[in-house]
Design an enzyme around this catalytic site. Sequence first.
Site, PDB file in Angstrom:
ATOM      1  N   LEU A  67      11.293   1.104   6.853  1.00  0.00           N
ATOM      2  CA  LEU A  67      10.679   1.588   5.620  1.00  0.00           C
ATOM      3  C   LEU A  67      11.383   2.879   5.197  1.00  0.00           C
ATOM      4  O   LEU A  67      11.647   3.745   6.044  1.00  0.00           O
ATOM      5  CB  LEU A  67       9.188   1.865   5.853  1.00  0.00           C
ATOM      6  CG  LEU A  67       8.432   2.263   4.589  1.00  0.00           C
ATOM      7  CD1 LEU A  67       8.233   1.050   3.679  1.00  0.00           C
ATOM      8  CD2 LEU A  67       7.085   2.876   4.932  1.00  0.00           C
ATOM      9  N   TYR A  89       0.828  -1.203   0.000  1.00  0.00           N
ATOM     10  CA  TYR A  89       0.000   0.000   0.000  1.00  0.00           C
ATOM     11  C   TYR A  89       0.858   1.247   0.000  1.00  0.00           C
ATOM     12  O   TYR A  89       2.080   1.186   0.188  1.00  0.00           O
ATOM     13  CB  TYR A  89      -0.949  -0.004   1.204  1.00  0.00           C
ATOM     14  CG  TYR A  89      -0.295   0.285   2.540  1.00  0.00           C
ATOM     15  CD1 TYR A  89       0.537  -0.645   3.148  1.00  0.00           C
ATOM     16  CD2 TYR A  89      -0.514   1.500   3.196  1.00  0.00           C
ATOM     17  CE1 TYR A  89       1.132  -0.369   4.369  1.00  0.00           C
ATOM     18  CE2 TYR A  89       0.076   1.777   4.420  1.00  0.00           C
ATOM     19  CZ  TYR A  89       0.906   0.836   5.006  1.00  0.00           C
ATOM     20  OH  TYR A  89       1.501   1.117   6.206  1.00  0.00           O
ATOM     21  N   LYS A 148       6.460  -2.142   1.794  1.00  0.00           N
ATOM     22  CA  LYS A 148       5.321  -1.525   2.483  1.00  0.00           C
ATOM     23  C   LYS A 148       4.121  -2.470   2.400  1.00  0.00           C
ATOM     24  O   LYS A 148       3.153  -2.244   1.669  1.00  0.00           O
ATOM     25  CB  LYS A 148       5.011  -0.142   1.889  1.00  0.00           C
ATOM     26  CG  LYS A 148       4.191   0.713   2.849  1.00  0.00           C
ATOM     27  CD  LYS A 148       4.253   2.167   2.438  1.00  0.00           C
ATOM     28  CE  LYS A 148       3.247   3.031   3.161  1.00  0.00           C
ATOM     29  NZ  LYS A 148       3.323   3.001   4.619  1.00  0.00           N
ATOM     30  N   GLU A 197      12.335   2.257  14.070  1.00  0.00           N
ATOM     31  CA  GLU A 197      11.478   3.367  13.619  1.00  0.00           C
ATOM     32  C   GLU A 197      10.245   3.425  14.502  1.00  0.00           C
ATOM     33  O   GLU A 197      10.112   2.655  15.451  1.00  0.00           O
ATOM     34  CB  GLU A 197      11.117   3.198  12.140  1.00  0.00           C
ATOM     35  CG  GLU A 197      10.490   1.868  11.802  1.00  0.00           C
ATOM     36  CD  GLU A 197      10.295   1.623  10.310  1.00  0.00           C
ATOM     37  OE1 GLU A 197      10.215   2.577   9.532  1.00  0.00           O
ATOM     38  OE2 GLU A 197      10.200   0.437   9.941  1.00  0.00           O
TER      39      GLU A 197
HETATM   40  N1  PMP Z   1       7.907   3.673   8.737  1.00  0.00           N
HETATM   41  C1  PMP Z   1       6.761   2.977   8.814  1.00  0.00           C
HETATM   42  C2  PMP Z   1       6.763   1.640   9.477  1.00  0.00           C
HETATM   43  C3  PMP Z   1       5.565   3.504   8.289  1.00  0.00           C
HETATM   44  O1  PMP Z   1       4.413   2.812   8.372  1.00  0.00           O
HETATM   45  C4  PMP Z   1       5.589   4.802   7.714  1.00  0.00           C
HETATM   46  C5  PMP Z   1       4.328   5.433   7.204  1.00  0.00           C
HETATM   47  N2  PMP Z   1       3.860   4.832   6.073  1.00  0.00           N
HETATM   48  C6  PMP Z   1       6.818   5.485   7.644  1.00  0.00           C
HETATM   49  C7  PMP Z   1       7.949   4.878   8.162  1.00  0.00           C
HETATM   50  C8  PMP Z   1       6.915   6.848   7.017  1.00  0.00           C
HETATM   51  O2  PMP Z   1       6.836   6.763   5.624  1.00  0.00           O
HETATM   52  P1  PMP Z   1       6.256   7.980   4.762  1.00  0.00           P
HETATM   53  O3  PMP Z   1       7.059   9.178   5.132  1.00  0.00           O
HETATM   54  O4  PMP Z   1       6.472   7.571   3.366  1.00  0.00           O
HETATM   55  O5  PMP Z   1       4.816   8.124   5.141  1.00  0.00           O
END
Ligand code: PMP
Length: 285
Positions: free
Chosen positions: A204, A33, A147, A179
């Site tokens: 991620l 996603y 993701k 994270e």
């Molecule tokens: N890490 C994780 C585990 C996440 O779920 C997200 C949010 N999707 C992020 C980091 C941040 O990613 P982004 O800046 O692309 O939203």
Amino acid sequence: MTRIVYVNGEYLPEEEARISVFDRGFLFADGVYEVSSVLRGRLIDNPGHMARLHRSLTALDMAAPATDTELEAIQMSLIGRNQVDEGLVYLQVTRGAADRDFVYPEGVKPSLVMFTQSKPLLQSAQAERGISVVTTEDIRWRRRDIKSVGLLAASMAKMIARRAGADDAWMVESGKVTEGSSSNAYILTREGTLVTRSLGHEILAGITREAVLRLARTSSLQIEERPFSLAEAEEAAEAFITSATTFVMPVVSIDGKPVGDGRPGPVTRQLRELYITAALEQTGR
Ligand code: PMP
């Protein structure tokens, strides 16, 4: 007004949208996603989200359900149909529906689902006062760069935080912060160095992370991309998280201990401002 969602080629009122019980997203969490934020009715950082979608799909040998141009047209159509000024567009691709089998089925059409959520992103009480986090063991799988819709471990982490009276969780592996439950994590050391985990399979690759690091570089902050320990986080001058829907969000306490003076720090505030200014510039409005 009932929300209009997109499911496999159709725009439908949400109560009429249907997915097969044999959809592998439902049976195996066999899907990926993206969440793109919307400001002033425009998508923010969407090319980055599209690029990461392709990386996730490729890692799982999954076909893209449509071209990027087609995907963006659907995103924009949903924003228009649902009159989203501020909020997000959620996009999910699963491998599709097939009789239950662990082996990937051949020749199955991927399922594509998209919907919007309207919510205020710019004006945020949380951004004003900062959030509290608790740390918890990172029990997720080892391909966090994909993701995947397999989000139960993240959901459990969020509930650990909720039950502890905190806003969110930071996940820790071998003594180092990976994270946030749905965000990337950062500290600013007392010497003024911005530290965030290096990219790899362990986290991620946040699209907001990429943008914020670019802005931090142009404002000549010292940056280190490396794992940081919980002990370092507790000693930090400032801390924050980034994600598409929180932008740059100050973290003012970790496991009940204040970060710095317990208020959002100046560098964090500045990075939030810079990010929002750059995001609004993208909208051209
Ligand atoms: N890490 C994780 C585990 C996440 O779920 C997200 C949010 N999707 C992020 C980091 C941040 O990613 P982004 O800046 O692309 O939203």
